[in-house]
Enzyme design. Structure first.
Site, short mmCIF file in Angstrom:
data_model
loop_
_atom_site.label_atom_id
_atom_site.label_comp_id
_atom_site.label_asym_id
_atom_site.label_seq_id
_atom_site.Cartn_x
_atom_site.Cartn_y
_atom_site.Cartn_z
N SER A 1 0.83 -1.20 0.00
CA SER A 1 0.00 0.00 0.00
C SER A 1 0.87 1.26 0.00
O SER A 1 1.68 1.45 -0.90
CB SER A 1 -0.96 -0.04 1.20
OG SER A 1 -1.98 0.90 1.06
N HIS B 1 -7.31 -5.97 -0.48
CA HIS B 1 -6.17 -5.07 -0.32
C HIS B 1 -5.12 -5.64 0.63
O HIS B 1 -3.93 -5.44 0.44
CB HIS B 1 -6.65 -3.71 0.19
CG HIS B 1 -5.57 -2.68 0.29
ND1 HIS B 1 -4.91 -2.17 -0.81
CD2 HIS B 1 -5.01 -2.06 1.38
CE1 HIS B 1 -4.01 -1.27 -0.42
NE2 HIS B 1 -4.05 -1.21 0.90
#
Length: 294
Positions: free
Chosen positions: A120, A272
């Site tokens: 991320s 994610h």
């Protein structure tokens, strides 16, 4: 408290080897930075640096790190102000400062030609390191990396100086609650349990983190743009969850296009938080990239 302990594991050939697991804090440019490492002294293995994402910590690599230790010397860093690192109001929370922190950490540990794995926001920092310190980095692995985000508007930055803004920010973070936020970053909701919730909420029990986050909000620069990404020639592997709702696959495809020496792998039924969801697949992909057959 600084301490280390010996961990004994068996490799696929059933030969015993010994790894030193360490939790420690190191001072970099007056900031106390917490890290964990798995290092096997006297054995030649590639080195991996793990960089976590926004509002996260080393905890997010809890499943990935043990799987990497057979094949790599592993270091994971808690980026200030997250995890157990210092939550300073004086640290300049920018990508350039973060990349310098990673380079300084490597210098203090006498690490060279490292492989950086960034998740991320950590992926964006990893790219900054590769761009600024190309001789330091061997290969990049970007896990659902953030990309192409611009700074808040002038209006929002001005609002951040209003006294109640910190409390507004704290309220926004708390609106969904830790469980709601975790549900948003995974595909399989069943993996969200009490252990996962406690691991992510613990750093936010320290009130000082919200003052640091306010400073961070004001200091972070724009993400790297296309012509800057074009300059990164480091071999790069992008690993994405097809169901990522935080940094959607479209970001991964765009990064793949802009990074001249990159490969994109996409996994179905993953969101994610792929270090938590598909750690075995990630390790297999990293080993292939670095040409490890065992």
């Amino acid at each position: 408290m600084n301490f280390s302990m010996k961990i004994v594991k068996n490799n696929v050939m059933k030969n015993e080897y010994r790894i030193t697991y360490m939790k420690d804090t190191i001072t970099i440019n007056t900031i106390n930075v917490y890290y964990e490492s798995y290092v096997e002294e006297g054995r030649e293995k590639p080195t991996i640096i793990l960089i976590h994402g926004f509002l996260s910590s080393i905890f997010s690599f809890r499943k990935l790190m043990p799987l990497l230790t057979e094949h790599f010397h592993v270091y994971a860093i808690d980026l200030p102000p997250f995890g157990k690192s210092e939550k300073s109001r004086s640290f300049f929370y920018s990508f350039s400062t973060y990349s310098k922190l990673v380079a300084s950490f490597c210098a203090k540990k006498k690490l060279s030609k490292v492989n950086i794995v960034g998740h991320s926001l950590g992926g964006q920092i990893a790219m900054h390191v590769a761009k600024t310190y190309p001789d330091l980095v061997n290969k990049l692995v970007l896990l659902c990396s953030s990309g192409y985000i611009t700074r808040p508007s002038r209006k929002m930055l001005a609002a951040s100086y209003i006294p109640f803004f910190k409390w507004y920010m704290k309220r926004k973070l708390a609106e969904s609650g830790i469980r709601g936020n975790l549900m948003n970053v995974v595909y399989d909701k069943k993996i969200v349990n009490e252990e996962l919730e406690l691991g992510y909420v613990e750093p936010f029990l320290d009130e000082a983190i919200f003052d640091a986050l306010l400073v961070m909000y004001r200091k972070l620069e724009n993400h790297l743009i296309s012509n800057e990404l074009n300059q990164i020639t480091t071999e790069t592997l992008l690993i994405w969850g097809k169901e990522d709702r935080v940094t959607p696959l479209s970001v991964g495809k765009r990064l793949h296009k802009d990074l001249p020496n990159s490969k994109l792998i996409v996994y179905e039924k993953a969101g994610h938080l792929i270090p938590e969801e598909i750690p075995e697949k990630i390790v297999t992909d990293i080993k292939k990239m670095i040409n490890l057959s065992t």
